[in-house]
Scaffold this motif. Structure first.
Motif, PDB file in Angstrom:
ATOM      1  N   VAL A   1     -35.015 -21.570  47.769  1.00  0.00           N
ATOM      2  CA  VAL A   1     -35.112 -20.453  48.391  1.00  0.00           C
ATOM      3  C   VAL A   1     -34.915 -19.191  47.386  1.00  0.00           C
ATOM      4  O   VAL A   1     -35.490 -17.997  47.803  1.00  0.00           O
ATOM      5  CB  VAL A   1     -34.141 -20.093  49.620  1.00  0.00           C
ATOM      6  CG1 VAL A   1     -32.847 -19.674  49.164  1.00  0.00           C
ATOM      7  CG2 VAL A   1     -34.877 -19.032  50.673  1.00  0.00           C
ATOM      8  N   LEU A   2     -34.417 -19.352  46.245  1.00  0.00           N
ATOM      9  CA  LEU A   2     -34.032 -18.325  45.134  1.00  0.00           C
ATOM     10  C   LEU A   2     -35.287 -18.508  44.006  1.00  0.00           C
ATOM     11  O   LEU A   2     -35.177 -17.835  43.135  1.00  0.00           O
ATOM     12  CB  LEU A   2     -32.796 -18.463  44.319  1.00  0.00           C
ATOM     13  CG  LEU A   2     -31.548 -18.505  45.447  1.00  0.00           C
ATOM     14  CD1 LEU A   2     -30.444 -18.556  44.480  1.00  0.00           C
ATOM     15  CD2 LEU A   2     -31.519 -17.083  46.241  1.00  0.00           C
ATOM     16  N   LYS A   3     -36.233 -19.346  44.222  1.00  0.00           N
ATOM     17  CA  LYS A   3     -37.356 -19.556  43.321  1.00  0.00           C
ATOM     18  C   LYS A   3     -38.390 -18.447  43.371  1.00  0.00           C
ATOM     19  O   LYS A   3     -39.638 -18.937  42.981  1.00  0.00           O
ATOM     20  CB  LYS A   3     -37.645 -20.985  43.165  1.00  0.00           C
ATOM     21  CG  LYS A   3     -36.613 -22.121  42.881  1.00  0.00           C
ATOM     22  CD  LYS A   3     -37.303 -23.567  42.807  1.00  0.00           C
ATOM     23  CE  LYS A   3     -36.140 -24.320  42.347  1.00  0.00           C
ATOM     24  NZ  LYS A   3     -36.677 -25.814  42.291  1.00  0.00           N
ATOM     25  N   SER A   4     -38.310 -17.538  43.792  1.00  0.00           N
ATOM     26  CA  SER A   4     -39.457 -16.380  43.648  1.00  0.00           C
ATOM     27  C   SER A   4     -39.355 -15.976  42.399  1.00  0.00           C
ATOM     28  O   SER A   4     -38.479 -15.292  41.596  1.00  0.00           O
ATOM     29  CB  SER A   4     -39.039 -15.405  44.776  1.00  0.00           C
ATOM     30  OG  SER A   4     -40.143 -14.393  44.710  1.00  0.00           O
TER      31      SER A   4
ATOM     32  N   THR B   1     -39.585 -16.601  51.245  1.00  0.00           N
ATOM     33  CA  THR B   1     -40.013 -15.723  49.918  1.00  0.00           C
ATOM     34  C   THR B   1     -41.152 -15.150  50.087  1.00  0.00           C
ATOM     35  O   THR B   1     -41.394 -14.074  49.559  1.00  0.00           O
ATOM     36  CB  THR B   1     -39.910 -16.779  48.672  1.00  0.00           C
ATOM     37  OG1 THR B   1     -40.720 -17.916  48.842  1.00  0.00           O
ATOM     38  CG2 THR B   1     -38.392 -17.273  48.463  1.00  0.00           C
ATOM     39  N   GLU B   2     -42.353 -16.053  50.637  1.00  0.00           N
ATOM     40  CA  GLU B   2     -43.545 -15.361  51.248  1.00  0.00           C
ATOM     41  C   GLU B   2     -43.397 -14.079  52.177  1.00  0.00           C
ATOM     42  O   GLU B   2     -44.033 -13.119  51.614  1.00  0.00           O
ATOM     43  CB  GLU B   2     -44.316 -16.316  51.857  1.00  0.00           C
ATOM     44  CG  GLU B   2     -44.939 -17.432  50.822  1.00  0.00           C
ATOM     45  CD  GLU B   2     -45.662 -18.488  51.629  1.00  0.00           C
ATOM     46  OE1 GLU B   2     -46.138 -18.122  52.868  1.00  0.00           O
ATOM     47  OE2 GLU B   2     -45.851 -19.242  50.944  1.00  0.00           O
ATOM     48  N   ILE B   3     -42.492 -14.142  52.895  1.00  0.00           N
ATOM     49  CA  ILE B   3     -42.157 -13.027  53.920  1.00  0.00           C
ATOM     50  C   ILE B   3     -41.785 -11.767  53.138  1.00  0.00           C
ATOM     51  O   ILE B   3     -42.098 -10.757  53.157  1.00  0.00           O
ATOM     52  CB  ILE B   3     -41.319 -13.387  54.939  1.00  0.00           C
ATOM     53  CG1 ILE B   3     -41.957 -14.393  56.078  1.00  0.00           C
ATOM     54  CG2 ILE B   3     -40.939 -12.236  55.811  1.00  0.00           C
ATOM     55  CD1 ILE B   3     -41.126 -14.979  57.083  1.00  0.00           C
ATOM     56  N   ALA B   4     -40.733 -12.233  52.141  1.00  0.00           N
ATOM     57  CA  ALA B   4     -40.129 -11.144  51.256  1.00  0.00           C
ATOM     58  C   ALA B   4     -41.025 -10.469  50.466  1.00  0.00           C
ATOM     59  O   ALA B   4     -41.130  -9.175  50.212  1.00  0.00           O
ATOM     60  CB  ALA B   4     -39.043 -11.681  50.505  1.00  0.00           C
TER      61      ALA B   4
ATOM     62  N   GLU C   1     -51.330 -15.637  56.052  1.00  0.00           N
ATOM     63  CA  GLU C   1     -50.880 -14.701  55.232  1.00  0.00           C
ATOM     64  C   GLU C   1     -51.509 -15.404  53.864  1.00  0.00           C
ATOM     65  O   GLU C   1     -51.101 -16.644  53.543  1.00  0.00           O
ATOM     66  CB  GLU C   1     -49.329 -14.353  54.992  1.00  0.00           C
ATOM     67  CG  GLU C   1     -48.731 -13.446  55.790  1.00  0.00           C
ATOM     68  CD  GLU C   1     -49.369 -12.215  56.058  1.00  0.00           C
ATOM     69  OE1 GLU C   1     -50.149 -11.758  54.951  1.00  0.00           O
ATOM     70  OE2 GLU C   1     -49.187 -11.621  57.096  1.00  0.00           O
ATOM     71  N   SER C   2     -52.135 -14.918  53.075  1.00  0.00           N
ATOM     72  CA  SER C   2     -52.525 -15.363  51.641  1.00  0.00           C
ATOM     73  C   SER C   2     -51.849 -14.549  50.856  1.00  0.00           C
ATOM     74  O   SER C   2     -51.770 -13.459  50.561  1.00  0.00           O
ATOM     75  CB  SER C   2     -54.224 -15.127  51.357  1.00  0.00           C
ATOM     76  OG  SER C   2     -54.356 -13.731  51.276  1.00  0.00           O
TER      77      SER C   2
END
Length: 464
Positions: A339-342, A224-227, A132-133
């Motif tokens: 994990v909350l740093k999106s 976070t990338e998956i989200a 995934e990019s």
């Protein structure tokens, strides 16, 4: 004499080299990769290379022996068809992985932790699934876009579903907190997340996606990338952590902090969760995504709106959870959870209880309590988005047409920065009615204070 000294020295060195024994082999399958873990009795250097026709991976391990039983390895559904080993020479061991298809292999060693000793980790990435990019939005520090109004890629015709990304903490090589009787956090939170997914999917206008669908390890940033890949409107990380005191109890909800932790407990829990990559195993430091990391850092400068939304939905979830289980704190706490740093997705972390507390651990493993926790979190999430449906969604269209109106909770727990006017505006009531309902002689309120929200004409009208 010299000859015997040399022979003795060689025997001694040979004994030292054979000190690392592979005593166990574990296998984890994830959607796009397979992880093989060798448990060793000591550290050992290794090299890895691949061979074709047929596809194989060869691992040479210096000074190691192999005593593990691999007959029961769950190879089905993985690219591995077999594993064999033999001494390469007097000082090294050769392990060969037979494959059904080509893979991209990475390997690294992990030091001992609270559960495992020395480990050699082999990650096999499927070649038929492109990496995934991650495309982050262009940062606009001057005019940050609130999450509730930020357009999503799949917005079309007011019919988009609200996407909730559910992240069951830990997994695979990282068991999370360990409770009495061998209770593992990773299993408890996956069960809760699956139940929450079922409830959200049954709610009109919503769809839930599980970040982790089984028992395997995912690095924190990848979660976070998956989200983001699913264009999530909210990221919810579910945990059941441990603390230094077995007497610690109660559920909590956390949001990211840009100023430091709001309590010592919050800081310790964040530190513990942020070590997941070290416990579960992330090999080395990769700069392959340096552009995405830079964009993420820049976006941190405009996270004000995202953080505000996180605190808001977090308070809704906390209030709902507090009705079915004791709370550790009656306000949303903040700490530097990685994990909350999106920067573009409102994100919360829910600690469903302390698995280190024998009483709470006993409840957390029961299906009835897991379902109750899931129902409470579902209520908080639903109520937040009924009040603030993102533009372009089915709920926003219903609200605009007068078919959906916000649900009003019976109580509000005051958060830092709240004022009576802010709270009144949030629930669509007057300051005077809020003051009268709580017998307040002034407008002074304190964080943690619980206020009654007076009833009004606003009701929930679910989509048929």
């Amino acid at each position: 004499m010299l000859k015997w000294m040399i022979i003795s020295l060689c025997l001694l060195m040979s004994g030292l080299l054979q000190a690392a024994d592979i005593q166990n082999v574990r296998l984890w399958r994830a959607p796009d990769n397979t992880r093989l873990v060798f448990d060793l009795t000591g550290p050992a250097d290794h090299t890895l290379f691949t061979l074709s026709s047929p596809e194989r991976i060869v691992i040479d391990i210096t000074g190691a022996s192999f005593s593990a039983n691999t007959n029961s390895l769950p190879l089905e559904g993985t690219p591995l068809t077999g594993l064999r080993s033999a001494p390469r020479d007097a000082s090294s061991l050769r392990v060969v992985l037979d494959l059904s298809q080509g893979v991209t292999a990475k390997s690294f060693a992990l030091p001992p932790n609270q559960q495992y000793g020395h480990r050699l980790v082999i990650d096999l990435f499927d070649n038929d699934q492109p990496r995934e990019s991650i495309s982050l939005p262009t940062p606009d520090v001057a005019t940050p876009l609130p999450p509730s109004t930020a357009p999503k890629a799949n917005t079309a015709g007011g019919d988009r579903l609200i996407i909730i990304a559910l992240d069951a903490g830990h997994g695979g090589e990282d068991p999370g907190a360990l409770g009495p009787g061998g209770v593992r956090e990773k299993n408890v939170v996956l069960a809760i997340s699956r139940e929450l997914q079922r409830l959200i999917d049954a709610e009109p206008g919503f769809k839930a996606v599980l970040v982790r669908t089984g028992d395997y390890f995912i690095p924190l940033r990848k979660r976070t990338e998956i989200a983001r890949k699913h264009s999530a409107d909210l990221f919810v990380s579910v945990h059941a952590d441990a603390f230094t005191r077995a007497s610690a109890f109660g559920a909590s909800v956390f949001a990211l902090s840009d100023r430091g932790a709001t309590s010592e407990t919050a800081r310790l829990l964040a530190d513990r969760e942020n070590r997941s990559d070290l416990i579960g195993g992330v090999g080395g430091v990769s700069l392959d995504n340096k552009d995405q990391v830079l964009a993420s850092v820049l976006l941190d400068l405009s996270m004000t709106a995202t953080l505000s939304a996180s605190l808001d939905v977090g308070q809704q979830v906390l209030a709902a959870v507090g009705k079915i289980t004791p709370l550790h704190k009656r306000r949303v706490e903040q700490a530097g959870f990685m994990v909350l740093k999106s920067p573009d997705i409102p994100s919360i972390l829910v600690e469903t209880g302390f698995i280190s507390n024998p009483g709470e651990a006993k409840k957390l493993v029961t299906k009835s309590h897991q379902q109750a926790l899931a129902r409470a979190m579902h209520t908080g999430i639903r109520d937040y988005f009924h009040r603030y449906p993102p533009p372009g969604t089915r709920l926003a269209a219903l609200k605009a047409g007068g078919k959906l109106q916000a649900h009003r909770p019976a109580e509000h727990t005051v958060s830092r920065g709240d004022t009576l006017s802010i709270i009144a505006n949030r629930y669509g009531i007057s300051v005077s009615s809020l003051r009268d309902a709580n017998n307040l002689r002034s407008d002074k309120i304190q964080p943690g204070q619980t206020l009654k929200v007076p009833a009004g004409s606003m009701l929930v009208q679910n989509e048929p």
